[in-house]
Design an enzyme around this catalytic site. Structure first.
Site, PDB file in Angstrom:
ATOM      1  CE  LYS A   1      -3.823   2.228   2.442  1.00  0.00           C
ATOM      2  NZ  LYS A   1      -3.204   3.443   3.039  1.00  0.00           N
TER       3      LYS A   1
ATOM      4  N   GLY B   1      -8.427  10.031   8.910  1.00  0.00           N
ATOM      5  CA  GLY B   1      -8.855  10.225  10.285  1.00  0.00           C
ATOM      6  C   GLY B   1      -9.860  11.332  10.509  1.00  0.00           C
TER       7      GLY B   1
ATOM      8  CB  ALA C   1      -8.217   8.044   3.960  1.00  0.00           C
ATOM      9  N   GLY C   2     -10.936   8.664   5.602  1.00  0.00           N
ATOM     10  CA  GLY C   2     -11.962   9.680   5.784  1.00  0.00           C
ATOM     11  C   GLY C   2     -13.344   9.174   6.124  1.00  0.00           C
TER      12      GLY C   2
ATOM     13  CG  ASN D   1      -6.563   1.814  11.428  1.00  0.00           C
ATOM     14  OD1 ASN D   1      -5.355   1.788  11.288  1.00  0.00           O
ATOM     15  ND2 ASN D   1      -7.088   1.415  12.573  1.00  0.00           N
ATOM     16  CB  THR D   2      -9.292   6.469  12.426  1.00  0.00           C
ATOM     17  OG1 THR D   2      -7.956   6.545  11.928  1.00  0.00           O
ATOM     18  CG2 THR D   2      -9.404   7.359  13.650  1.00  0.00           C
TER      19      THR D   2
END
Length: 260
Positions: A96, A157, A184-185, A206-207
């Site tokens: 990645k 995040g 992401a986001g 993830n976050t």
């Protein structure tokens, strides 16, 4: 099933391995998500010593496919070096690829990203580039040999969800043969469902899971949202309309309700 280069994976949810309250919660969250692919930072592994070995053991216990990343790299040289180290450590050609341009937004350095992708592809890597929603950048990455493209929904995040919906839809329309993963986001299960409804092949999180009050329950919620969004896309969503359209037939309406 979704195809990542020459491999077919059953889960359309990819999950990160950082930021969890504890290793046990990380393991339980990944299991509950049903994810087959887990991203891992080489920097965490290389710098962790004994702790890094323990972390790697936890990941191996899960029986998942590891997708190492170049998180934190801010130059082409650094990203390429990190990718080569990851290949040696994890025994995989998958990487990645992240090349970050700005510390505040963590926005990808798209020029450096394309250059690094070209170098790594020629060296036998199968690159998963983290990029913006810009179509021209995505096309350059495809020209560089990438068969998977990972545009962001919003800054890493931020939990803002899909900010540039039309741009992401354009990517899907223009790159029908490329595996597209929103990365992401995303902050809520509904965000993941929206990405899947656009026809994206998968999402990476993830976050949003790791920082939830109950990461394990949130992992389950995202799993269900991804399944629902994909099923909705495959079922064929009706298009939006500017005006109302009655859902109840007028045939058989009592005459006193009829419009003269």
């Amino acid at each position: 099933m979704v195809k990542f280069y020459d491999r077919e994976i059953s889960s359309r949810l990819l999950i990160g391995s950082a930021l969890y309250p504890s290793p046990a919660i990380m393991q339980d969250s990944i299991r509950e998500s049903g994810a087959d692919i887990v991203t891992v930072s080489l920097r965490r592994e290389a710098a962790g010593g004994k702790a890094g070995d323990q972390f790697w053991s936890l990941i191996r216990e899960l029986g998942v496919t590891v997708l190492p990343n170049t998180a934190g790299c801010r130059s082409v040289r650094e990203a390429v070096t990190t990718a080569k180290l990851a290949r040696e450590l994890f025994g995989t050609a998958w990487i990645k690829l992240e090349v970050i341009a700005d510390n505040d937004t963590l926005q990808p350095d798209v020029v450096g990203l394309v250059e690094a992708a070209q170098i790594l592809t020629k060296d036998g890597f199968e690159v998963f580039p983290y990029c913006t929603e810009d179509l021209s950048v995505a096309m350059r990455l495809v020209d560089a040999g990438c068969r998977v493209i990972m545009p962001w929904a919003a800054p890493i995040g931020s939990a803002r969800g899909i900010v540039a919906r039309d741009a992401l839809k354009l990517l899907r329309d223009r790159l029908p043969d490329i595996t597209l993963v929103v990365d992401a986001g995303l902050g809520a299960p509904s965000h993941a469902a929206e990405a899947m409804e656009l026809g994206y092949d998968a999402v990476l999180l993830n976050t949003a899971i790791a920082k939830a009050e109950d990461p394990v329950a949130m992992a389950r919620a995202f799993k269900l949202a991804v399944e629902a969004g994909r099923t909705g896309f495959e079922a064929g969503l009706m298009g939006a309309r500017d005006f109302a359209s009655p859902s109840t037939p007028v045939i058989g309406t009592p005459f006193w309700h009829a419009v003269s």
